[in-house]
Design a protein around this motif. Structure first.
Motif, short mmCIF file in Angstrom:
data_model
loop_
_atom_site.label_atom_id
_atom_site.label_comp_id
_atom_site.label_asym_id
_atom_site.label_seq_id
_atom_site.Cartn_x
_atom_site.Cartn_y
_atom_site.Cartn_z
N LEU A 34 56.60 45.90 46.19
CA LEU A 34 55.35 45.13 46.26
C LEU A 34 54.20 46.02 45.81
N VAL A 35 53.42 45.55 44.87
CA VAL A 35 52.31 46.34 44.31
C VAL A 35 51.00 45.63 44.61
N THR A 36 50.01 46.39 45.08
CA THR A 36 48.72 45.78 45.43
C THR A 36 47.71 45.80 44.29
N HIS A 37 47.75 46.85 43.44
CA HIS A 37 46.81 46.92 42.32
C HIS A 37 47.31 47.93 41.29
N HIS A 38 46.61 48.00 40.18
CA HIS A 38 47.14 48.66 38.99
C HIS A 38 46.95 50.17 38.92
N HIS A 39 46.26 50.79 39.84
CA HIS A 39 45.98 52.23 39.73
C HIS A 39 47.27 53.05 39.74
N PRO A 71 54.29 38.01 38.66
CA PRO A 71 52.89 37.94 39.07
C PRO A 71 52.71 37.08 40.32
N VAL A 72 51.87 37.55 41.24
CA VAL A 72 51.61 36.81 42.47
C VAL A 72 50.11 36.74 42.71
N ASP A 89 44.55 37.28 47.97
CA ASP A 89 43.67 37.86 46.96
C ASP A 89 42.55 38.61 47.67
N VAL A 90 42.42 39.91 47.40
CA VAL A 90 41.39 40.72 48.05
C VAL A 90 40.67 41.59 47.01
N PRO A 91 39.97 40.98 46.05
CA PRO A 91 39.28 41.76 45.02
C PRO A 91 38.13 42.57 45.61
N GLY A 92 37.76 43.60 44.86
CA GLY A 92 36.65 44.48 45.27
C GLY A 92 36.91 45.87 44.75
N HIS A 93 37.95 46.52 45.27
CA HIS A 93 38.34 47.84 44.76
C HIS A 93 38.72 47.71 43.28
N THR A 94 39.57 46.73 42.99
CA THR A 94 39.83 46.31 41.61
C THR A 94 39.67 44.79 41.58
N VAL A 95 39.58 44.24 40.38
CA VAL A 95 39.28 42.81 40.25
C VAL A 95 40.43 41.93 40.73
N GLY A 96 41.67 42.39 40.53
CA GLY A 96 42.81 41.55 40.86
C GLY A 96 43.59 41.98 42.09
N HIS A 97 43.06 42.90 42.87
CA HIS A 97 43.75 43.47 44.02
C HIS A 97 44.31 42.38 44.94
N SER A 136 36.66 39.66 50.83
CA SER A 136 38.02 40.18 51.06
C SER A 136 38.14 40.77 52.46
N LEU A 137 37.17 41.56 52.88
CA LEU A 137 37.22 42.17 54.20
C LEU A 137 37.09 41.13 55.30
#
Length: 243
Positions: A34-39, A71-72, A89-97, A136-137
């Motif tokens: 499971l991946v949360t974002h692209h970094h 994709p989820v 969906d919890v964007p903020g740190h990255t757009v698609g997080h 998101s928070l």
């Protein structure tokens, strides 16, 4: 990593090697990634793990992910280890997080929130806006009190130093800082935290608390309406960036 003594899932594997070592040592089959974002520190080991184990990979629909990722997005469900994991969906740190909320039949729920929520803090706004991060928070803060906060980094002590600067009279925060300092002195992790605790000690979940808003206002470089939670969060994040 979560496992049931036979199968395992891993979240945000930045490096495949320690995961493969653990799988071998414990005799586990990797079922899902499971991946949360692209970094890179969250996806660096995904392709190698997928090739080595054949595990399914899930990641945010709105971000570039390694080849073969399913994709989820908000509301999707993944079945893993006999537990349904709901995608948030919890964007903020990255757009698609995204984050993953798992509610097992027994025991407290899990929240795998990547770099959106940390114990005592939140992620930097590299791509998203303060309004996105606040929303998101707020969504994460609304989860059940006993939800285990499994964030991706052990930043707790530095976050709590900042939180004390924001709310020096918060007795729950002072107690938690002492607990965490004792854990780290023994080389033990402070994580997972839980949502009920974070609501009481994390300034980024407390933007509507008068003392937090007043502290943000006092340190803001521009005039700030303390009733504007988005502005308070933006000021707190900028303050923390320089702290």
């Amino acid at each position: 990593m979560l496992h049931n003594a036979h199968q395992a899932i891993v979240i945000d594997p930045g490096d495949a090697h320690p995961v493969l070592q653990a799988l071998d040592r414990l005799g586990l089959q990797l079922q899902a990634i499971l991946v949360t974002h692209h970094h890179a520190d969250h996806v660096g080991g995904v392709e190698a793990l997928h090739l080595a184990t054949g595990a399914s990979v899930y990641g945010p629909a709105r971000e570039a992910m390694p080849h073969g990722t399913t994709p989820v997005q908000q509301g999707d469900q993944i079945q893993a280890l006999g537990t349904p994991f709901t995608v948030l969906d919890v964007p903020g740190h990255t757009v698609g997080h995204v984050a993953y909320y798992g509610a097992p039949a027994q025991g407290a729920p899990w929240l795998f929130c990547g770099d959106t929520l940390f114990s005592g803090g939140c992620g930097r706004l590299f791509e998203g806006t303060p309004a996105q991060m606040l929303a998101s928070l707020d969504a994460l803060a609304a989860l059940p009190d006993d939800t285990q906060v499994c964030c991706a980094h052990e930043y707790t002590l530095s976050n709590l130093k900042f939180a004390r600067a924001v709310e020096p009279d918060n007795t729950a925060l002072l107690h938690y800082q002492g607990v965490c300092e004792a854990l780290r002195a023994k080389q033990q992790p402070t994580l997972p935290s839980h949502i009920g605790l974070e609501r009481n000690i994390n300034p980024f979940l407390r933007t509507r608390v008068a003392q937090v808003a007043a502290a943000a206002q006092a340190h803001a470089n521009t005039p700030l309406n303390p009733q504007d939670a988005v502005a308070v969060l933006a000021a707190l994040r900028e303050w923390k960036n320089q702290f």
